[in-house]
Design a protein around this motif. Structure first.
Motif, PDB file in Angstrom:
ATOM      1  N   LYS A 264      48.825  45.386  38.695  1.00 48.85           N
ATOM      2  CA  LYS A 264      48.335  44.377  37.743  1.00 48.85           C
ATOM      3  C   LYS A 264      49.389  43.263  37.615  1.00 48.85           C
ATOM      4  CE  LYS A 264      46.359  44.078  33.096  1.00 48.85           C
ATOM      5  NZ  LYS A 264      47.293  43.221  32.380  1.00 48.85           N
ATOM      6  N   TYR A 265      50.643  43.684  37.470  1.00 47.62           N
ATOM      7  CA  TYR A 265      51.718  42.695  37.341  1.00 47.62           C
ATOM      8  C   TYR A 265      51.757  41.771  38.566  1.00 47.62           C
ATOM      9  CZ  TYR A 265      56.342  40.924  38.333  1.00 47.62           C
ATOM     10  OH  TYR A 265      57.370  40.103  38.720  1.00 47.62           O
ATOM     11  N   LEU A 266      51.696  42.345  39.754  1.00 50.60           N
ATOM     12  CA  LEU A 266      51.765  41.529  40.981  1.00 50.60           C
ATOM     13  C   LEU A 266      50.552  40.611  41.086  1.00 50.60           C
ATOM     14  CD1 LEU A 266      53.051  44.186  43.560  1.00 50.60           C
ATOM     15  CD2 LEU A 266      54.293  42.132  42.831  1.00 50.60           C
ATOM     16  N   SER A 267      49.385  41.135  40.704  1.00 52.87           N
ATOM     17  CA  SER A 267      48.178  40.305  40.848  1.00 52.87           C
ATOM     18  C   SER A 267      48.190  39.134  39.869  1.00 52.87           C
ATOM     19  CB  SER A 267      46.914  41.152  40.686  1.00 52.87           C
ATOM     20  OG  SER A 267      46.852  41.645  39.373  1.00 52.87           O
ATOM     21  N   GLU A 268      49.012  39.229  38.814  1.00 56.21           N
ATOM     22  CA  GLU A 268      49.101  38.118  37.850  1.00 56.21           C
ATOM     23  C   GLU A 268      50.281  37.183  38.150  1.00 56.21           C
ATOM     24  OE1 GLU A 268      49.248  40.338  34.230  1.00 56.21           O
ATOM     25  OE2 GLU A 268      47.079  40.711  34.232  1.00 56.21           O
ATOM     26  N   SER A 269      51.115  37.546  39.133  1.00 59.71           N
ATOM     27  CA  SER A 269      52.289  36.723  39.426  1.00 59.71           C
ATOM     28  C   SER A 269      51.886  35.442  40.168  1.00 59.71           C
ATOM     29  CB  SER A 269      53.276  37.520  40.298  1.00 59.71           C
ATOM     30  OG  SER A 269      54.232  36.641  40.841  1.00 59.71           O
ATOM     31  N   PRO A 270      52.405  34.279  39.727  1.00 59.81           N
ATOM     32  CA  PRO A 270      52.081  33.035  40.432  1.00 59.81           C
ATOM     33  C   PRO A 270      52.682  32.977  41.845  1.00 59.81           C
ATOM     34  CG  PRO A 270      53.743  32.651  38.735  1.00 59.81           C
ATOM     35  CD  PRO A 270      53.291  34.076  38.579  1.00 59.81           C
ATOM     36  N   PHE A 271      53.607  33.893  42.162  1.00 57.65           N
ATOM     37  CA  PHE A 271      54.253  33.877  43.482  1.00 57.65           C
ATOM     38  C   PHE A 271      53.533  34.760  44.503  1.00 57.65           C
ATOM     39  CE2 PHE A 271      57.609  32.980  40.384  1.00 57.65           C
ATOM     40  CZ  PHE A 271      58.022  31.746  40.855  1.00 57.65           C
ATOM     41  N   VAL A 272      52.524  35.492  44.027  1.00 58.32           N
ATOM     42  CA  VAL A 272      51.830  36.447  44.915  1.00 58.32           C
ATOM     43  C   VAL A 272      50.441  35.921  45.255  1.00 58.32           C
ATOM     44  CG1 VAL A 272      50.912  38.798  45.086  1.00 58.32           C
ATOM     45  CG2 VAL A 272      53.152  38.403  44.040  1.00 58.32           C
ATOM     46  N   LYS A 274      48.167  37.627  47.439  1.00 57.75           N
ATOM     47  CA  LYS A 274      47.142  38.665  47.590  1.00 57.75           C
ATOM     48  C   LYS A 274      47.736  40.050  47.315  1.00 57.75           C
ATOM     49  CE  LYS A 274      43.243  39.656  50.392  1.00 57.75           C
ATOM     50  NZ  LYS A 274      42.481  39.499  51.564  1.00 57.75           N
ATOM     51  N   VAL A 275      46.978  40.878  46.594  1.00 58.81           N
ATOM     52  CA  VAL A 275      47.428  42.250  46.341  1.00 58.81           C
ATOM     53  C   VAL A 275      46.362  43.207  46.862  1.00 58.81           C
ATOM     54  CG1 VAL A 275      48.108  43.942  44.586  1.00 58.81           C
ATOM     55  CG2 VAL A 275      48.645  41.527  44.250  1.00 58.81           C
ATOM     56  N   TYR A 276      46.790  44.205  47.606  1.00 60.16           N
ATOM     57  CA  TYR A 276      45.882  45.241  48.101  1.00 60.16           C
ATOM     58  C   TYR A 276      46.163  46.514  47.310  1.00 60.16           C
ATOM     59  CZ  TYR A 276      45.695  42.153  52.225  1.00 60.16           C
ATOM     60  OH  TYR A 276      45.566  41.081  53.071  1.00 60.16           O
ATOM     61  N   TYR A 277      45.259  46.880  46.433  1.00 65.07           N
ATOM     62  CA  TYR A 277      45.413  48.128  45.661  1.00 65.07           C
ATOM     63  C   TYR A 277      44.023  48.572  45.212  1.00 65.07           C
ATOM     64  CZ  TYR A 277      47.010  51.584  42.308  1.00 65.07           C
ATOM     65  OH  TYR A 277      47.211  52.776  41.636  1.00 65.07           O
ATOM     66  N   PRO A 278      43.591  49.781  45.594  1.00 62.76           N
ATOM     67  CA  PRO A 278      42.211  50.187  45.282  1.00 62.76           C
ATOM     68  C   PRO A 278      41.911  50.285  43.788  1.00 62.76           C
ATOM     69  CG  PRO A 278      43.430  51.963  46.406  1.00 62.76           C
ATOM     70  CD  PRO A 278      44.302  50.750  46.434  1.00 62.76           C
ATOM     71  N   GLY A 279      42.958  50.306  42.977  1.00 63.55           N
ATOM     72  CA  GLY A 279      42.749  50.380  41.526  1.00 63.55           C
ATOM     73  C   GLY A 279      42.393  49.039  40.902  1.00 63.55           C
ATOM     74  N   LEU A 280      42.538  47.961  41.665  1.00 55.78           N
ATOM     75  CA  LEU A 280      42.189  46.638  41.119  1.00 55.78           C
ATOM     76  C   LEU A 280      40.676  46.429  41.269  1.00 55.78           C
ATOM     77  CD1 LEU A 280      45.095  44.432  42.538  1.00 55.78           C
ATOM     78  CD2 LEU A 280      44.787  45.179  40.161  1.00 55.78           C
ATOM     79  N   LYS A 281      40.081  45.856  40.228  1.00 57.47           N
ATOM     80  CA  LYS A 281      38.607  45.705  40.247  1.00 57.47           C
ATOM     81  C   LYS A 281      38.141  44.819  41.403  1.00 57.47           C
ATOM     82  CE  LYS A 281      37.195  46.913  35.640  1.00 57.47           C
ATOM     83  NZ  LYS A 281      38.356  46.843  34.731  1.00 57.47           N
ATOM     84  N   ASN A 282      39.013  43.892  41.858  1.00 61.77           N
ATOM     85  CA  ASN A 282      38.575  43.009  42.950  1.00 61.77           C
ATOM     86  C   ASN A 282      38.799  43.619  44.342  1.00 61.77           C
ATOM     87  OD1 ASN A 282      41.305  42.812  43.250  1.00 61.77           O
ATOM     88  ND2 ASN A 282      41.443  40.594  42.958  1.00 61.77           N
ATOM     89  N   HIS A 283      39.319  44.847  44.395  1.00 62.27           N
ATOM     90  CA  HIS A 283      39.444  45.519  45.700  1.00 62.27           C
ATOM     91  C   HIS A 283      38.030  45.815  46.212  1.00 62.27           C
ATOM     92  CE1 HIS A 283      40.071  48.718  48.624  1.00 62.27           C
ATOM     93  NE2 HIS A 283      41.352  48.382  48.679  1.00 62.27           N
ATOM     94  N   PRO A 284      37.742  45.480  47.487  1.00 58.07           N
ATOM     95  CA  PRO A 284      36.352  45.623  47.967  1.00 58.07           C
ATOM     96  C   PRO A 284      35.794  47.049  47.869  1.00 58.07           C
ATOM     97  CG  PRO A 284      37.869  45.015  49.756  1.00 58.07           C
ATOM     98  CD  PRO A 284      38.635  44.902  48.480  1.00 58.07           C
TER      99      PRO A 284
END
Ligand code: PLP
Length: 384
Positions: A264-272, A274-284
């Motif tokens: 969650k922290y990485l997905s909200e960082s302005p420096f990142v 793309k984040v690949y993590y199955p726990g994120l709701k936007n993971h396909p």
């Protein structure tokens, strides 16, 4: 299938332990003999027969966790993988493998299988339709890995296993990233489960080992080849692995709790980017992950925006170790292009979505705030 009603922490701590009848010690003694009495014994014990007391003890723990009838321990994940594949494949057979698998497994297939006249295909993608369209008359094995390394793609285990069963094809899964604490593929119909026990099973980055679990008939088939090839693990390491696995469940749960917050922290960082993590709701495959996993694991991959130099970032970390391998209690990061997938050509890597900028993050058990502080500090030092 073995149905053990004990809780997972209890299984991790106690299942299979060798009872110290002589002194009443509370941990399994180590039996290091390479020579065992055979007269009037119903079993010939020998390390390369994979049946020393410590090997048998650890296999019981692994079987109970994977809900399998039987299991075996090897000297490395690749020893378990290569022996298992060669046990199920003969000259003239075909194996269908998921496109996104550990680079070492892919390299084994590409570098060696032609010499044994074993035909292979990597699927174009991970949905069932890609498996259906790629099987051949002589397909004997379907091989999957989920979550995959390093992009954390989620394959529908049950659908693939059902399809394979309908075609009389053996399914083999690499369950290293999930561990049986998070995912039990045998309950979804998979035949054989593999592990690099060097990873979460060991958990402290100090043991090289592999494991395989399955029905007694499948394990017998693997054993028949394994005793010829060798590849067994020394009893000293078997004992250490048993010790390490006592904390498997609590380690993995602590690591995945941290990973969920860090994703969650990485997905909200302005420096990142793309984040690949199955726990994120936007993971396909988020919903599929929810269905077949208990949690989402402790591996995250991500890419920085162009403003950040990823190599400089890795060398600017203090707490997180930029190092090979994964799954220890300590957080580590690496560039898959330079390590796990470096045996592939750049074209092959890019076709799998593995860019030179991709960073794979194995989340440890440290305090979340310390991990974040380390990442923020390293980002500051790596702005181009
Ligand atoms: N499977 C996966 C998913 C891995 O990440 C690895 C190693 O990184 C292996 C298998 C191979 O295991 P080992 O290095 O223990 O031979």
């Amino acid at each position: 299938m073995k149905n053990n009603n004990k809780g997972e922490n209890t299984i991790c701590t106690h299942e299979g332990e060798v009872v110290d009848k002589q002194f009443g010690g509370s941990v399994s003694p180590i039996f290091v003999s390479t020579s065992y009495e055979y007269i009037n014994k119903d079993i010939s014990r020998y390390p390369r027969y994979f049946n020393t007391p410590n090997q048998e003890a650890l296999c019981k723990k692994i079987s109970a966790l994977e809900c399998s009838e039987s299991a075996m321990i090897f000297g490395s994940g690749m020893a378990a993988i290569s022996t298992t594949l060669l046990a199920f494949l003969s000259s003239g057979d075909h194996i269908l493998l998921q496109k996104d698998i550990y680079g070492g497994t892919r390299n084994l297939v590409e570098a060696q299988f032609k010499r044994y006249n074993i035909d292979y295909t990597f699927t174009d993608d991970i949905d069932l339709k890609f498996f259906k369209s790629a099987i051949k008359k002589n397909t004997k094995v379907i091989y999957i890995e989920t979550p995959s390394n390093p992009l954390l793609k989620i394959v529908d285990i049950e659908k693939i296993a059902q399809f394979a069963k309908s075609k009389n094809i053996t399914t083999i899964i690499d369950n290293t990233f999930a561990t049986p604490i998070i995912q039990k593929p045998i309950l979804f119909g998979v035949d054989v489960v593999l592990h690099s026990a060097t990873k979460y099973f060991g958990g402290h980055s100090d043991i090289s080992a592999g494991a395989v679990a399955g029905s007694q008939a499948h394990i017998d088939k693997i054993w028949n080849l394994a005793k010829n090839l060798g590849g067994n693990l020394s009893d000293y390491s078997v004992w250490l692995l048993e010790r390490s696995m006592k904390t498997l469940s609590i380690r993995v749960k602590a690591q995945q709790k941290n990973a969920k917050r860090l994703a969650k922290y990485l997905s909200e960082s302005p420096f990142v980017k793309k984040v690949y993590y199955p726990g994120l709701k936007n993971h396909p495959n988020h919903n599929l992950a929810k269905k077949q996993m208990k949690g989402f694991g402790a591996m995250i991959s991500f890419e920085f925006i162009d403003k950040i130099d990823p190599s400089l970032f890795l060398t600017s970390l203090n707490l997180i170790k930029p190092s090979m391998s994964l799954a220890g209690v300590e957080s580590t990061m690496l560039s898959p292009a330079e390590t796990s997938h470096y045996l592939l050509t750049e074209k092959e890597r890019l076709s799998q979505g593995i860019t030179n900028e991709l960073i794979r993050f194995s989340v440890g058990i440290e305090n979340k705030k310390d991990i974040i502080m380390d990442i923020e500090h390293a980002i500051k030092l790596s702005i181009k």
